[in-house]
Design an enzyme around this catalytic site. Structure first.
Site, PDB file in Angstrom:
ATOM      1  N   GLY A  28      -0.301  15.640  39.173  1.00 23.77           N
ATOM      2  CA  GLY A  28      -1.250  16.373  38.341  1.00 23.77           C
ATOM      3  C   GLY A  28      -2.639  16.409  38.974  1.00 23.77           C
ATOM      4  N   ALA A  33      -8.250  22.796  48.713  1.00 25.22           N
ATOM      5  CA  ALA A  33      -7.330  23.573  49.552  1.00 25.22           C
ATOM      6  C   ALA A  33      -7.782  23.708  51.001  1.00 25.22           C
ATOM      7  CB  ALA A  33      -7.122  24.951  48.945  1.00 25.22           C
ATOM      8  N   LEU A  36     -11.919  18.851  56.103  1.00 26.96           N
ATOM      9  CA  LEU A  36     -12.461  18.761  57.460  1.00 26.96           C
ATOM     10  C   LEU A  36     -11.648  17.744  58.244  1.00 26.96           C
ATOM     11  CD1 LEU A  36     -15.028  19.741  59.194  1.00 26.96           C
ATOM     12  CD2 LEU A  36     -15.845  17.400  58.794  1.00 26.96           C
ATOM     13  N   ASP A  65     -10.095  14.482  56.320  1.00 30.01           N
ATOM     14  CA  ASP A  65      -8.826  13.980  56.852  1.00 30.01           C
ATOM     15  C   ASP A  65      -9.126  12.957  57.943  1.00 30.01           C
ATOM     16  OD1 ASP A  65      -5.764  14.469  57.133  1.00 30.01           O
ATOM     17  OD2 ASP A  65      -6.536  14.451  59.182  1.00 30.01           O
ATOM     18  N   TYR A  70      -8.096   7.537  65.022  1.00 25.40           N
ATOM     19  CA  TYR A  70      -9.178   8.375  65.546  1.00 25.40           C
ATOM     20  C   TYR A  70     -10.364   7.513  66.007  1.00 25.40           C
ATOM     21  CZ  TYR A  70      -6.475  12.044  63.199  1.00 25.40           C
ATOM     22  OH  TYR A  70      -5.469  12.874  62.780  1.00 25.40           O
ATOM     23  N   LYS A  98      -4.548   7.325  57.485  1.00 21.67           N
ATOM     24  CA  LYS A  98      -3.163   7.270  57.983  1.00 21.67           C
ATOM     25  C   LYS A  98      -2.887   5.935  58.644  1.00 21.67           C
ATOM     26  CE  LYS A  98      -3.704  12.165  59.168  1.00 21.67           C
ATOM     27  NZ  LYS A  98      -5.037  12.307  59.757  1.00 21.67           N
ATOM     28  N   HIS A 131       1.458   8.088  59.729  1.00 20.72           N
ATOM     29  CA  HIS A 131       0.976   9.095  60.689  1.00 20.72           C
ATOM     30  C   HIS A 131       2.129   9.745  61.462  1.00 20.72           C
ATOM     31  CE1 HIS A 131      -2.959   9.993  63.045  1.00 20.72           C
ATOM     32  NE2 HIS A 131      -2.137  11.012  63.150  1.00 20.72           N
TER      33      HIS A 131
HETATM   34  N1  LIG Z   1      -1.165  14.219  61.314  1.00 21.03           N
HETATM   35  C1  LIG Z   1      -1.285  14.396  62.605  1.00 21.03           C
HETATM   36  O1  LIG Z   1      -0.438  13.909  63.407  1.00 21.03           O
HETATM   37  C2  LIG Z   1      -2.407  15.210  63.165  1.00 21.03           C
HETATM   38  C3  LIG Z   1      -2.312  15.731  64.459  1.00 21.03           C
HETATM   39  C4  LIG Z   1      -3.370  16.497  64.949  1.00 21.03           C
HETATM   40  C5  LIG Z   1      -4.488  16.744  64.153  1.00 21.03           C
HETATM   41  N2  LIG Z   1      -4.573  16.207  62.890  1.00 21.03           N
HETATM   42  C6  LIG Z   1      -5.751  16.466  62.000  1.00 21.03           C
HETATM   43  O2  LIG Z   1      -5.974  17.863  61.989  1.00 21.03           O
HETATM   44  C7  LIG Z   1      -7.341  18.142  62.302  1.00 21.03           C
HETATM   45  C8  LIG Z   1      -7.465  19.514  62.937  1.00 21.03           C
HETATM   46  O3  LIG Z   1      -6.698  19.631  64.138  1.00 21.03           O
HETATM   47  P1  LIG Z   1      -7.373  19.852  65.549  1.00 21.03           P
HETATM   48  O4  LIG Z   1      -8.740  19.272  65.515  1.00 21.03           O
HETATM   49  O5  LIG Z   1      -6.446  19.388  66.598  1.00 21.03           O
HETATM   50  O6  LIG Z   1      -7.380  21.439  65.705  1.00 21.03           O
HETATM   51  P2  LIG Z   1      -8.073  22.701  65.016  1.00 21.03           P
HETATM   52  O7  LIG Z   1      -8.755  22.313  63.764  1.00 21.03           O
HETATM   53  O8  LIG Z   1      -7.043  23.761  64.993  1.00 21.03           O
HETATM   54  O9  LIG Z   1      -9.153  23.123  66.117  1.00 21.03           O
HETATM   55  C9  LIG Z   1     -10.341  22.417  66.296  1.00 21.03           C
HETATM   56  C10 LIG Z   1     -11.131  23.072  67.434  1.00 21.03           C
HETATM   57  O10 LIG Z   1     -11.507  24.394  67.061  1.00 21.03           O
HETATM   58  C11 LIG Z   1     -12.917  24.590  67.235  1.00 21.03           C
HETATM   59  N3  LIG Z   1     -13.362  25.381  66.070  1.00 21.03           N
HETATM   60  C12 LIG Z   1     -13.401  24.988  64.776  1.00 21.03           C
HETATM   61  N4  LIG Z   1     -13.820  25.986  63.977  1.00 21.03           N
HETATM   62  C13 LIG Z   1     -14.058  27.048  64.791  1.00 21.03           C
HETATM   63  C14 LIG Z   1     -14.512  28.354  64.544  1.00 21.03           C
HETATM   64  N5  LIG Z   1     -14.797  28.779  63.309  1.00 21.03           N
HETATM   65  N6  LIG Z   1     -14.652  29.187  65.626  1.00 21.03           N
HETATM   66  C15 LIG Z   1     -14.348  28.754  66.880  1.00 21.03           C
HETATM   67  N7  LIG Z   1     -13.907  27.521  67.162  1.00 21.03           N
HETATM   68  C16 LIG Z   1     -13.759  26.658  66.122  1.00 21.03           C
HETATM   69  C17 LIG Z   1     -13.505  23.207  67.272  1.00 21.03           C
HETATM   70  O11 LIG Z   1     -14.599  23.134  68.140  1.00 21.03           O
HETATM   71  P3  LIG Z   1     -16.134  22.970  67.604  1.00 21.03           P
HETATM   72  O12 LIG Z   1     -16.297  21.545  67.185  1.00 21.03           O
HETATM   73  O13 LIG Z   1     -16.916  23.333  68.793  1.00 21.03           O
HETATM   74  O14 LIG Z   1     -16.311  23.920  66.458  1.00 21.03           O
HETATM   75  C18 LIG Z   1     -12.381  22.356  67.832  1.00 21.03           C
HETATM   76  O15 LIG Z   1     -12.417  22.339  69.250  1.00 21.03           O
HETATM   77  C19 LIG Z   1      -7.715  16.965  63.209  1.00 21.03           C
HETATM   78  O16 LIG Z   1      -9.111  16.819  63.358  1.00 21.03           O
HETATM   79  C20 LIG Z   1      -7.056  15.820  62.472  1.00 21.03           C
HETATM   80  O17 LIG Z   1      -7.839  15.424  61.353  1.00 21.03           O
HETATM   81  C21 LIG Z   1      -3.535  15.469  62.379  1.00 21.03           C
END
Ligand SMILES: NC(=O)c1ccc[n+]([C@@H]2O[C@H](COP(=O)([O-])OP(=O)(O)OC[C@H]3O[C@@H](n4cnc5c(N)ncnc54)[C@H](OP(=O)(O)O)[C@@H]3O)[C@@H](O)[C@H]2O)c1
Length: 347
Positions: A28, A33, A36, A65, A70, A98, A131
């Site tokens: 609930g 949605a 960060l 998140d 990290y 995680k 994780h």
């Molecule tokens: N559960 C898991 O195993 C797992 C695995 C991977 C990730 N995660 C979580 O998911 C989150 C997101 O994944 P991610 O960080 O790998 O990838 P993402 O969010 O798809 O991409 C992040 C990248 O995109 C750039 N960016 C963000 N907004 C933008 C925009 N509006 N225009 C242009 N570039 C943009 C960022 O650079 P700038 O900082 O320069 O904007 C950064 O380099 C992670 O931070 C983590 O919390 C979890």
């Protein structure tokens, strides 16, 4: 540890957090949605991430998140304290953390969660995830060829021993919801069969070029909220997670065209698609114009059902986070980690 954090102050050009859509969980409770991400991908330092957490809260984010691996939860904790000190009620925040893979042993789970709570300066977490379903330790920052000599496959009984400890965290009031990450349908079926407390969320890689339609449908049908990581196709991901065949979501011509119609940046289009499809994207950024643009996309006008259909058609099945370091024996392909064929890959 002290950090030079910006002050928390509601930004006049931000988004009203009450306007951000929410997803209802089986309890609930409601999760914002969009959240960060806080993984600095081995090249963005914890101070910059913590400053972005405060900045993101100032423009309207309420969901963060986090993860112990990290390596920045102590800095993110200072940011959360700044936000709450600045007047945001704790109950209006959603904080996920995680359990890392070297803490799956029964006696390690509760202390690991308490450590994250202490680092994050919180009394409880909104969501605590396992994780990865593999208890295989590898050092943060290692390359894709790194293997743990003690690596093991997914062993359901052992996963459930870990899960029982997560259930206990709920009983102890340390965690409001528990969930999984990097799972597959056959693994989740077993967990759903044997859990006393079912996963509330499953965090999984989701972006336009990797839509995982079967797993997405399965979790939604099971009442599990999908949280989508790498929602923009992770352009800043570490070198170990880059392969020559990887595709680039934000350069997809269909996505670029539809983004243009809606005056959205292609990255923001990825967020709009994700929110509209029903997953919870957690884009990472330390740049104000980026994280603000991503949040605005979550509250922007919907794209049309025809455009959503077109975007469903650009799925390339391109998994970016392949997980090679979790392989447990020689001669395996990373695909084995993801149970191709719908059966858990045998040990
Ligand atoms: N559960 C898991 O195993 C797992 C695995 C991977 C990730 N995660 C979580 O998911 C989150 C997101 O994944 P991610 O960080 O790998 O990838 P993402 O969010 O798809 O991409 C992040 C990248 O995109 C750039 N960016 C963000 N907004 C933008 C925009 N509006 N225009 C242009 N570039 C943009 C960022 O650079 P700038 O900082 O320069 O904007 C950064 O380099 C992670 O931070 C983590 O919390 C979890």
């Amino acid at each position: 540890m002290t950090t030079s954090l910006p002050p928390f102050a509601i930004a006049p050009d931000g988004v009203d957090p009450r306007a951000v859509p929410r997803r209802r969980l089986r309890s609930g409770a409601e999760i914002p949605a969009i959240g960060l991400g806080t993984f600095g991908s081995d090249h963005v330092g914890g101070e910059a991430v913590a400053a972005a957490v405060v900045g993101a809260a100032s423009v309207g984010y309420r969901h963060f998140d986090c993860a112990s691996v990290y390596g920045n939860e102590h800095l993110v904790g200072a940011a959360l304290q700044t936000i709450v000190g600045g007047g945001v009620r704790r109950e209006d925040l959603w904080v996920t953390s995680k359990l890392w893979n070297d803490q799956h042993a029964q006696d390690d789970v509760i202390p690991a969660c308490r450590k994250s709570l202490a680092d994050l300066r919180l009394d409880y977490l909104d969501l605590y995830l396992v994780h990865w379903p593999f208890p295989n330790f590898h050092p943060p920052g290692c390359d894709a060829s790194s293997r743990s000599p003690d690596a093991r496959p997914y062993l359901h009984e052992s996963f459930m021993r870990t899960w029982r400890q997560l259930e206990k965290l709920i009983d102890l009031g340390l965690v409001r919801h528990i969930g999984t990450s990097n799972m597959t349908i056959p693994k989740l079926r077993l967990v759903l069969r044997d859990a006393r407390i079912a996963p509330a969320c499953n965090e999984m890689e989701l972006h336009p070029h990797f839509q995982q339609p079967e797993l997405f449908r399965f979790v939604v049908e099971q009442g599990i909220v999908p949280i989508g990581y790498c929602p923009l196709g992770s352009p800043g991901r570490p070198a170990r997670d880059r392969a020559p065949d990887d595709t680039v979501d934000v350069e997809d011509p269909v996505l670029v065209r539809i983004a243009g119609h809606h005056r959205l940046h292609p990255a923001a289009m990825c967020v709009r698609w994700a929110v509209q499809r029903g997953q919870v994207p957690i884009p990472f950024s330390v740049r104000r114009e980026h994280y603000l643009g991503n949040l605005r996309a979550a509250v922007s006008e919907p794209v049309t059902p025809e455009e959503m259909g077109e975007l469903a058609g650009i799925d390339r099945g391109c998994r970016l986070i392949k997980g090679q370091v979790f392989l447990w024996k020689d001669g395996q392909s990373w695909a084995d980690l993801w149970d191709p064929g719908g059966e858990i890959t045998p040990p």
